[in-house]
Design an enzyme around this catalytic site. Structure first.
Site, PDB file in Angstrom:
ATOM      1  N   TYR A 143       0.798  15.607  35.893  1.00 21.70           N
ATOM      2  CA  TYR A 143       1.594  15.068  34.788  1.00 21.70           C
ATOM      3  C   TYR A 143       3.038  15.554  34.911  1.00 21.70           C
ATOM      4  O   TYR A 143       3.341  16.734  34.729  1.00 21.70           O
ATOM      5  CB  TYR A 143       1.009  15.444  33.421  1.00 21.70           C
ATOM      6  CG  TYR A 143      -0.341  14.809  33.134  1.00 21.70           C
ATOM      7  CD1 TYR A 143      -0.862  13.796  33.947  1.00 21.70           C
ATOM      8  CD2 TYR A 143      -1.101  15.196  32.048  1.00 21.70           C
ATOM      9  CE1 TYR A 143      -2.090  13.211  33.692  1.00 21.70           C
ATOM     10  CE2 TYR A 143      -2.347  14.609  31.783  1.00 21.70           C
ATOM     11  CZ  TYR A 143      -2.834  13.625  32.614  1.00 21.70           C
ATOM     12  OH  TYR A 143      -4.052  13.050  32.351  1.00 21.70           O
ATOM     13  N   GLN A 190     -14.378  12.773  32.423  1.00 18.89           N
ATOM     14  CA  GLN A 190     -13.226  12.320  31.647  1.00 18.89           C
ATOM     15  C   GLN A 190     -12.928  10.868  32.024  1.00 18.89           C
ATOM     16  O   GLN A 190     -12.154  10.608  32.950  1.00 18.89           O
ATOM     17  CB  GLN A 190     -12.004  13.211  31.904  1.00 18.89           C
ATOM     18  CG  GLN A 190     -10.849  12.787  31.035  1.00 18.89           C
ATOM     19  CD  GLN A 190      -9.703  13.769  30.959  1.00 18.89           C
ATOM     20  OE1 GLN A 190      -8.558  13.374  31.141  1.00 18.89           O
ATOM     21  NE2 GLN A 190      -9.971  15.029  30.659  1.00 18.89           N
ATOM     22  N   TRP A 214     -10.328   9.144  27.542  1.00 15.72           N
ATOM     23  CA  TRP A 214      -8.863   8.949  27.545  1.00 15.72           C
ATOM     24  C   TRP A 214      -8.455   7.525  27.180  1.00 15.72           C
ATOM     25  O   TRP A 214      -9.247   6.598  27.278  1.00 15.72           O
ATOM     26  CB  TRP A 214      -8.241   9.380  28.855  1.00 15.72           C
ATOM     27  CG  TRP A 214      -8.667   8.772  30.169  1.00 15.72           C
ATOM     28  CD1 TRP A 214      -9.655   9.228  30.986  1.00 15.72           C
ATOM     29  CD2 TRP A 214      -8.087   7.645  30.853  1.00 15.72           C
ATOM     30  NE1 TRP A 214      -9.709   8.463  32.123  1.00 15.72           N
ATOM     31  CE2 TRP A 214      -8.762   7.487  32.076  1.00 15.72           C
ATOM     32  CE3 TRP A 214      -7.034   6.762  30.549  1.00 15.72           C
ATOM     33  CZ2 TRP A 214      -8.460   6.473  32.999  1.00 15.72           C
ATOM     34  CZ3 TRP A 214      -6.723   5.752  31.468  1.00 15.72           C
ATOM     35  CH2 TRP A 214      -7.429   5.617  32.671  1.00 15.72           C
ATOM     36  N   SER A 215      -7.181   7.414  26.791  1.00 13.76           N
ATOM     37  CA  SER A 215      -6.569   6.138  26.395  1.00 13.76           C
ATOM     38  C   SER A 215      -7.395   5.375  25.363  1.00 13.76           C
ATOM     39  O   SER A 215      -7.748   4.209  25.572  1.00 13.76           O
ATOM     40  CB  SER A 215      -6.287   5.256  27.618  1.00 13.76           C
ATOM     41  OG  SER A 215      -5.159   5.726  28.331  1.00 13.76           O
ATOM     42  N   LEU A 252      -6.324   4.057  22.842  1.00 13.90           N
ATOM     43  CA  LEU A 252      -5.525   2.893  22.404  1.00 13.90           C
ATOM     44  C   LEU A 252      -5.086   2.034  23.588  1.00 13.90           C
ATOM     45  O   LEU A 252      -4.220   1.179  23.427  1.00 13.90           O
ATOM     46  CB  LEU A 252      -4.284   3.365  21.629  1.00 13.90           C
ATOM     47  CG  LEU A 252      -4.548   4.162  20.346  1.00 13.90           C
ATOM     48  CD1 LEU A 252      -3.232   4.572  19.686  1.00 13.90           C
ATOM     49  CD2 LEU A 252      -5.389   3.328  19.374  1.00 13.90           C
ATOM     50  N   ALA A 253      -5.693   2.247  24.756  1.00 12.05           N
ATOM     51  CA  ALA A 253      -5.266   1.517  25.956  1.00 12.05           C
ATOM     52  C   ALA A 253      -3.741   1.621  26.105  1.00 12.05           C
ATOM     53  O   ALA A 253      -3.034   0.615  26.205  1.00 12.05           O
ATOM     54  CB  ALA A 253      -5.730   0.063  25.919  1.00 12.05           C
ATOM     55  N   ARG A 300       5.898   3.311  25.608  1.00 13.66           N
ATOM     56  CA  ARG A 300       5.423   3.771  26.920  1.00 13.66           C
ATOM     57  C   ARG A 300       5.594   2.701  27.991  1.00 13.66           C
ATOM     58  O   ARG A 300       6.025   2.991  29.105  1.00 13.66           O
ATOM     59  CB  ARG A 300       3.952   4.165  26.821  1.00 13.66           C
ATOM     60  CG  ARG A 300       3.360   4.542  28.160  1.00 13.66           C
ATOM     61  CD  ARG A 300       1.905   4.944  28.060  1.00 13.66           C
ATOM     62  NE  ARG A 300       1.735   6.206  27.361  1.00 13.66           N
ATOM     63  CZ  ARG A 300       0.556   6.825  27.223  1.00 13.66           C
ATOM     64  NH1 ARG A 300      -0.533   6.285  27.742  1.00 13.66           N
ATOM     65  NH2 ARG A 300       0.463   7.966  26.575  1.00 13.66           N
ATOM     66  N   GLY A 341      -3.000  10.440  22.502  1.00  8.52           N
ATOM     67  CA  GLY A 341      -1.661  10.637  23.068  1.00  8.52           C
ATOM     68  C   GLY A 341      -0.668  10.243  21.989  1.00  8.52           C
ATOM     69  O   GLY A 341      -0.972   9.382  21.152  1.00  8.52           O
TER      70      GLY A 341
HETATM   71  P1  NDP Z   1      -3.520   6.275  24.064  1.00  7.33           P
HETATM   72  O1  NDP Z   1      -4.218   5.130  24.676  1.00  7.33           O
HETATM   73  O2  NDP Z   1      -3.873   6.600  22.650  1.00  7.33           O
HETATM   74  O3  NDP Z   1      -1.954   6.021  24.207  1.00  7.33           O
HETATM   75  C1  NDP Z   1      -1.050   6.918  23.621  1.00  7.33           C
HETATM   76  C2  NDP Z   1       0.304   6.239  23.439  1.00  7.33           C
HETATM   77  O4  NDP Z   1       0.188   5.122  22.548  1.00  7.33           O
HETATM   78  C3  NDP Z   1       1.290   7.173  22.775  1.00  7.33           C
HETATM   79  O5  NDP Z   1       1.908   8.032  23.699  1.00  7.33           O
HETATM   80  C4  NDP Z   1       2.244   6.195  22.121  1.00  7.33           C
HETATM   81  O6  NDP Z   1       3.097   5.676  23.122  1.00  7.33           O
HETATM   82  C5  NDP Z   1       1.296   5.095  21.643  1.00  7.33           C
HETATM   83  N1  NDP Z   1       0.762   5.357  20.291  1.00  7.33           N
HETATM   84  C6  NDP Z   1      -0.111   6.341  19.930  1.00  7.33           C
HETATM   85  N2  NDP Z   1      -0.403   6.263  18.619  1.00  7.33           N
HETATM   86  C7  NDP Z   1       0.276   5.210  18.134  1.00  7.33           C
HETATM   87  C8  NDP Z   1       0.364   4.641  16.841  1.00  7.33           C
HETATM   88  N3  NDP Z   1      -0.315   5.141  15.822  1.00  7.33           N
HETATM   89  N4  NDP Z   1       1.159   3.549  16.687  1.00  7.33           N
HETATM   90  C9  NDP Z   1       1.844   3.035  17.732  1.00  7.33           C
HETATM   91  N5  NDP Z   1       1.814   3.549  18.988  1.00  7.33           N
HETATM   92  C10 NDP Z   1       1.035   4.623  19.188  1.00  7.33           C
HETATM   93  O7  NDP Z   1      -3.796   7.621  24.868  1.00  7.33           O
HETATM   94  P2  NDP Z   1      -3.269   8.107  26.320  1.00  7.33           P
HETATM   95  O8  NDP Z   1      -3.218   6.988  27.273  1.00  7.33           O
HETATM   96  O9  NDP Z   1      -2.037   8.930  26.103  1.00  7.33           O
HETATM   97  O10 NDP Z   1      -4.470   9.063  26.726  1.00  7.33           O
HETATM   98  C11 NDP Z   1      -4.713  10.262  25.968  1.00  7.33           C
HETATM   99  C12 NDP Z   1      -4.772  11.448  26.904  1.00  7.33           C
HETATM  100  O11 NDP Z   1      -5.818  11.259  27.845  1.00  7.33           O
HETATM  101  C13 NDP Z   1      -3.534  11.656  27.790  1.00  7.33           C
HETATM  102  O12 NDP Z   1      -2.483  12.287  27.109  1.00  7.33           O
HETATM  103  C14 NDP Z   1      -4.098  12.485  28.913  1.00  7.33           C
HETATM  104  O13 NDP Z   1      -4.188  13.844  28.500  1.00  7.33           O
HETATM  105  C15 NDP Z   1      -5.489  11.886  29.083  1.00  7.33           C
HETATM  106  N6  NDP Z   1      -5.554  10.896  30.181  1.00  7.33           N
HETATM  107  C16 NDP Z   1      -6.396  11.149  31.241  1.00  7.33           C
HETATM  108  C17 NDP Z   1      -6.473  10.292  32.309  1.00  7.33           C
HETATM  109  C18 NDP Z   1      -7.385  10.591  33.449  1.00  7.33           C
HETATM  110  O14 NDP Z   1      -7.309   9.913  34.487  1.00  7.33           O
HETATM  111  N7  NDP Z   1      -8.239  11.575  33.360  1.00  7.33           N
HETATM  112  C19 NDP Z   1      -5.648   9.062  32.366  1.00  7.33           C
HETATM  113  C20 NDP Z   1      -4.841   8.861  31.180  1.00  7.33           C
HETATM  114  C21 NDP Z   1      -4.809   9.742  30.139  1.00  7.33           C
HETATM  115  P3  NDP Z   1       4.624   5.201  22.870  1.00  7.33           P
HETATM  116  O15 NDP Z   1       5.107   5.729  21.573  1.00  7.33           O
HETATM  117  O16 NDP Z   1       5.367   5.742  24.024  1.00  7.33           O
HETATM  118  O17 NDP Z   1       4.586   3.710  22.920  1.00  7.33           O
END
Ligand code: NDP
Length: 324
Positions: free
Chosen positions: A54, A181, A210-211, A213-214, A231, A289
């Site tokens: 990261y 994960q 993870w993800s 919210l995609a 993002r 996230g």
């Molecule tokens: P999400 O799918 O929840 O996406 C998070 C992003 O969505 C935020 O950074 C923000 O982005 C946006 N967001 C979040 N909440 C809201 C809201 N209420 N309203 C509007 N926009 C919102 O989770 P991540 O993809 O971040 O995944 C979570 C964690 O999982 C990561 O931080 C990481 O630690 C892990 N992960 C692990 C992976 C693996 O391969 N093992 C791959 C991916 C993630 P923005 O404001 O920038 O638009």
């Protein structure tokens, strides 16, 4: 906060946890990171997810600085790292993968960046076709016996490779993976619900998903285009934008179809999507996230919705996504 066991292990993780991908050291600087971690811990979040890759180690460094600054008792939270991709732009062959050398060195580097004596959770971020699984299992076992890692796991490994890791561990009396994960959300269900189904009972594996919210898509924020501060507008993440939005209108249609259900429940789409993940008892923790404090606060409130997602609402959600 609600706490769930990490599979059959005795570790209880908060049902909602918090990760650093894309945000820490990129969209989020030290002050914001401090705010986000403080809010999460204050609301009962006890697991913070990170990885060597990261922002090439910067996300771990930032999290380590902030954790040291906030002085949370070490026994009040869990922190993770993940090994595979390396922590430099163009890693040499010894700086990536799941060889004994890199697994051990990446652990030592993560401990330094995160400023902790041990990692609570340590993941193999992807399978490594160039390393025998037995070598990786043995390296993880060494770290557990040394007290540098408490629980080790995999991330996005095919079920077959996870079976193999367990077979090797059983036959050689080594520590086996405790958790996977995987990605899991309303638009991505197959692996967690079908491919991994035999793993939960056979080995008691937990999941840190993870993800939810995609990458934000399920919050509805991309329904009318890509907001400039989001993002999917980040330079360098064009590949992610293509992967999340490059399906024509199909996925957006599904998100829009969920809107009336969220409105009826008086909740946001993000909260609906997050709470839905927790309906699956195989999900140990949903990793959130957030790039902004308001997002994290809103997402943590998703727990309040959970008791209202009964079987009939769950069925409506499923149908909306299938039809949308
Ligand atoms: P999400 O799918 O929840 O996406 C998070 C992003 O969505 C935020 O950074 C923000 O982005 C946006 N967001 C979040 N909440 C809201 C809201 N209420 N309203 C509007 N926009 C919102 O989770 P991540 O993809 O971040 O995944 C979570 C964690 O999982 C990561 O931080 C990481 O630690 C892990 N992960 C692990 C992976 C693996 O391969 N093992 C791959 C991916 C993630 P923005 O404001 O920038 O638009």
């Amino acid at each position: 906060m609600l706490y769930r066991r990490l599979g059959a292990s005795g570790l209880q993780l908060s049902a909602l946890s918090f990760g650093a991908w894309v945000t820490f050291g990129w969209q989020v600087g030290r002050g914001e990171a401090r705010d986000l971690l403080a809010l999460a811990h204050d609301r009962g979040v006890n697991f913070f997810d990170n990885a060597e890759t990261y922002n090439n180690g910067v996300a771990e460094q930032l999290m380590g600085d902030v954790l040291a600054d906030l002085r949370f008792p070490r026994d009040s939270y869990c922190v993770s790292s993940k090994v595979f991709f390396g922590a430099v732009e163009q890693p040499l062959p010894t700086q990536r993968g799941l060889s004994r050398k890199h697994v051990i060195e990446a652990c030592h580097q993560a401990l330094q960046r995160l400023r902790v004596d041990y990692l609570d959770l340590y993941f193999c971020h992807r399978p490594d076709p160039d390393t025998p699984i037995a070598e990786t299992v043995a390296a993880m076992d060494t770290l557990v016996r040394q007290g540098k890692v408490l629980y080790w796991g995999t991330s996005e490994w095919p079920a077959e490779a996870i079976h193999e890791a367990h077979r090797i561990a059983r036959e050689n009396h080594l520590y086996a993976p405790t958790m996977e994960q995987p990605q899991y959300n309303l638009l991505h269900r197959e692996r967690v619900e079908v491919e991994y189904a035999p793993l939960y009972e056979a080995y008691g594996m937990g999941t840190t998903i993870w993800s939810p919210l995609a990458s934000g898509l399920l919050s509805g924020k991309y329904n009318d285009g890509v907001p400039a501060d989001s993002r999917l507008a980040q330079p360098g993440y064009e590949w992610l934008r293509e992967s999340v939005l490059g399906h024509g209108d199909e996925r957006l249609g599904k998100v829009r179809a969920l809107q009336p259900i969220a409105a009826e429940l008086g909740t946001s789409l993000a909260q609906l999507a997050i709470a839905w993940c927790l309906l699956n008892p195989q999900v140990s923790t949903v990793m959130l996230g957030a790039s902004k404090r308001e997002q994290l606060a809103q997402n943590l409130d998703a727990l309040e919705l959970l008791p209202r997602l009964d079987a009939s609402v769950a069925q409506r959600i499923r149908r909306a996504v299938e039809a949308g």
